[in-house]
Design a protein around this motif. Sequence first.
Motif, short mmCIF file in Angstrom:
data_model
loop_
_atom_site.label_atom_id
_atom_site.label_comp_id
_atom_site.label_asym_id
_atom_site.label_seq_id
_atom_site.Cartn_x
_atom_site.Cartn_y
_atom_site.Cartn_z
N THR A 114 1.12 -1.45 -0.30
CA THR A 114 0.30 0.24 -0.53
C THR A 114 1.06 1.42 0.23
O THR A 114 1.66 0.84 0.25
N TYR A 115 0.90 2.02 -1.01
CA TYR A 115 1.40 3.41 -0.76
C TYR A 115 0.94 4.35 0.26
O TYR A 115 -0.28 4.61 0.25
N GLY A 116 1.19 5.90 -0.99
CA GLY A 116 0.59 7.33 -0.12
C GLY A 116 -1.65 7.48 -0.51
O GLY A 116 -1.33 6.73 -1.85
N LEU A 117 -1.81 8.19 0.12
CA LEU A 117 -2.83 7.92 -0.16
C LEU A 117 -2.79 9.01 -0.59
O LEU A 117 -2.78 10.25 -0.98
N GLU A 118 -3.43 8.98 -2.75
CA GLU A 118 -3.40 10.38 -3.16
C GLU A 118 -4.72 10.66 -2.78
O GLU A 118 -4.06 12.15 -4.44
N SER A 119 -5.64 11.06 -2.39
CA SER A 119 -6.50 11.76 -2.17
C SER A 119 -5.85 13.30 -1.60
O SER A 119 -6.58 14.98 -1.29
N VAL A 168 5.50 3.10 1.63
CA VAL A 168 5.26 1.66 1.13
C VAL A 168 5.28 1.10 2.44
O VAL A 168 6.65 0.42 2.45
N ASN A 169 4.21 0.09 2.41
CA ASN A 169 4.10 -0.56 3.51
C ASN A 169 3.68 -2.54 2.85
O ASN A 169 2.98 -2.29 1.62
N LEU A 170 4.33 -2.87 3.20
CA LEU A 170 4.51 -4.09 3.13
C LEU A 170 4.41 -5.31 4.92
O LEU A 170 4.28 -4.82 5.62
N SER A 171 3.67 -6.75 4.48
CA SER A 171 4.11 -7.25 5.54
C SER A 171 5.17 -7.27 6.25
O SER A 171 6.24 -7.32 5.88
N THR A 172 5.34 -7.85 7.78
CA THR A 172 6.83 -7.55 8.03
C THR A 172 7.25 -9.05 7.55
O THR A 172 8.64 -8.27 7.03
N SER A 173 7.55 -10.06 7.27
CA SER A 173 7.69 -10.87 6.62
C SER A 173 8.01 -10.40 5.08
O SER A 173 8.71 -10.50 4.60
N ASN A 174 7.69 -9.92 4.29
CA ASN A 174 7.83 -9.66 2.85
C ASN A 174 8.67 -8.29 3.13
O ASN A 174 9.52 -7.52 2.18
N ALA A 175 8.73 -7.61 4.31
CA ALA A 175 9.41 -6.00 4.11
C ALA A 175 10.63 -7.03 4.51
O ALA A 175 12.31 -5.92 4.46
N ARG A 176 10.97 -7.71 5.63
CA ARG A 176 11.87 -8.17 6.53
C ARG A 176 12.62 -8.81 5.12
O ARG A 176 14.24 -8.43 5.09
N THR A 192 2.73 9.57 -2.62
CA THR A 192 4.69 8.98 -2.61
C THR A 192 4.33 9.47 -3.86
O THR A 192 4.06 9.72 -4.61
N ARG A 193 6.21 10.05 -3.54
CA ARG A 193 6.41 10.48 -5.18
C ARG A 193 6.69 9.51 -5.90
O ARG A 193 7.09 8.50 -5.40
N GLY A 194 6.95 10.39 -7.53
CA GLY A 194 6.90 9.12 -8.70
C GLY A 194 8.27 9.82 -9.35
O GLY A 194 8.66 10.75 -9.34
N GLY A 195 8.59 8.45 -9.61
CA GLY A 195 9.87 9.23 -10.19
C GLY A 195 10.97 7.88 -9.92
O GLY A 195 10.74 7.10 -8.95
N THR A 196 12.02 7.90 -10.33
CA THR A 196 13.06 6.87 -9.26
C THR A 196 14.17 7.58 -8.56
O THR A 196 14.44 8.51 -8.04
N HIS A 197 13.65 6.26 -7.26
CA HIS A 197 14.42 7.54 -6.06
C HIS A 197 15.24 6.00 -6.04
O HIS A 197 15.88 5.21 -6.67
N ARG A 248 -4.09 -4.24 -2.20
CA ARG A 248 -5.94 -3.66 -2.09
C ARG A 248 -6.75 -1.88 -2.66
O ARG A 248 -6.82 -1.45 -3.61
N ARG A 249 -5.39 -1.31 -1.62
CA ARG A 249 -5.58 0.24 -1.99
C ARG A 249 -4.70 0.87 -1.44
O ARG A 249 -4.03 0.94 -0.22
N ASN A 250 -4.79 2.18 -1.34
CA ASN A 250 -3.34 3.14 -0.79
C ASN A 250 -4.32 4.20 0.24
O ASN A 250 -4.14 4.58 -0.29
N VAL A 251 -3.49 3.97 1.18
CA VAL A 251 -3.74 4.84 2.60
C VAL A 251 -2.34 5.48 4.08
O VAL A 251 -3.05 5.57 4.84
N THR A 252 -1.09 5.15 3.08
CA THR A 252 -0.01 5.53 3.51
C THR A 252 0.07 7.72 3.58
O THR A 252 -0.54 7.83 2.77
#
Length: 391
Positions: free
Chosen positions: A257-262, A329-337, A268-273, A321-325
């Motif tokens: 899930t990414y930053g809330l677009e509204s 960029v939020n991931l599950s604990t296992s995926n983030a690790r 979440t800023r676009g482009g190459t970080h 499902r949707r962007n709320v942060t």
Amino acid sequence: MLVAAVVLLVASGSGTAAPAGSTAAAAGATPPHVRLVPADGATAVAPAAPIRVQATGGTLAGITLTADDGTSIPGTLSRDRRTWTASAAPAYGTIYRFGGRAINDGGSVPVTGGFTAVDPTQLVRASTSIGDGAVVGVAAPIDIRFDRRIAEAERATIQRGLKVRTTVPVEGSWAWLPDNDRGSRVHWRPATYWPSGTGVTVEVPLYGRDLGLAGFGAADLTSTFSIGRSQIVRADIGSHRMIVIRDGKEVTNVPATYGLESDPRRVTRGGTHVVMGKSSTVLMSNPAFNYENVPMHWAVRISNNGEFIHANPASGYAHGRRNVTHGCVNLSTSNARAYFDSALYGDPVEVTGSTIPLSSRDGDIYDWTIPWNQWKTMSALPSSVARRLPR
């Protein structure tokens, strides 16, 4: 009286005469002429300035350059033995004296004279994020930071001395980015991502250089590092997923899930970080949204505006499902690790589908948001292909 006159004449660099009793004087031969650079009696000499002894009508022997405390500066003699050049820089605020002789068939004259190195009131120091032996990602720029602001007039002088050497040819260019409150900065980046496995050596000859109002260079800076495997994160905000491509193959495709677009404050800023660092725990604060020092785990920083890729079980309901942060960029604990363990400084994170682009307002590394043709115009000198290191 004749000997004293000889010493004075040699020290001034304006000419020489053979000492009393020499063969040159007895035969009426023309004695060697000695020229000192800097001239005898010079003060406030920049250590990076040329230092040499030149003989006309003769050759040099036993040339020395010695400080008042007894330390000496080494040097090299040209093949024709007519020019001696210092091979190290003098110390700041130190008096040095020449010694040795200039010789021809008729005799010899002493080499005498000296100078005083400048004693600067302020020094300019340089640093970089990439240390010796580091292995970095394919988007890592070479960042050189100066702790004082460098005026436009001195930037070309600095850049002429900068060297980037690579084990394979890599097209790249230096670009001066806007000054910040810490000083000036210049980055070198390739036209496209680095080739994996490239060895890189960077040289910043700064010591002794006169940098105008900023002061004098405090020390040289060098770094030798290598480019690791290619790992690219593809983060399409609209897909609600994060994909990792390693050496051309997809190795990870996980819900995110990414930053809330509204809310523009949360996008979440676009482009190459570029991955800037990582920590197993980061305390995150955002007073505008009423949270402070909230611990988040397996956090990989991708900008200086607060954007991380990190674990957040609390937003798990939105992953895929949707962007709320608030921009991360939020991931599950296992995926983030798993991603945390694989990430290197300099890895690219390509964010697409955002309504707000990454820019200079978002931190120190926004190099890849600048088109290559524009990047080259930000150099103080024309860009060039980095040289291949000798094998």
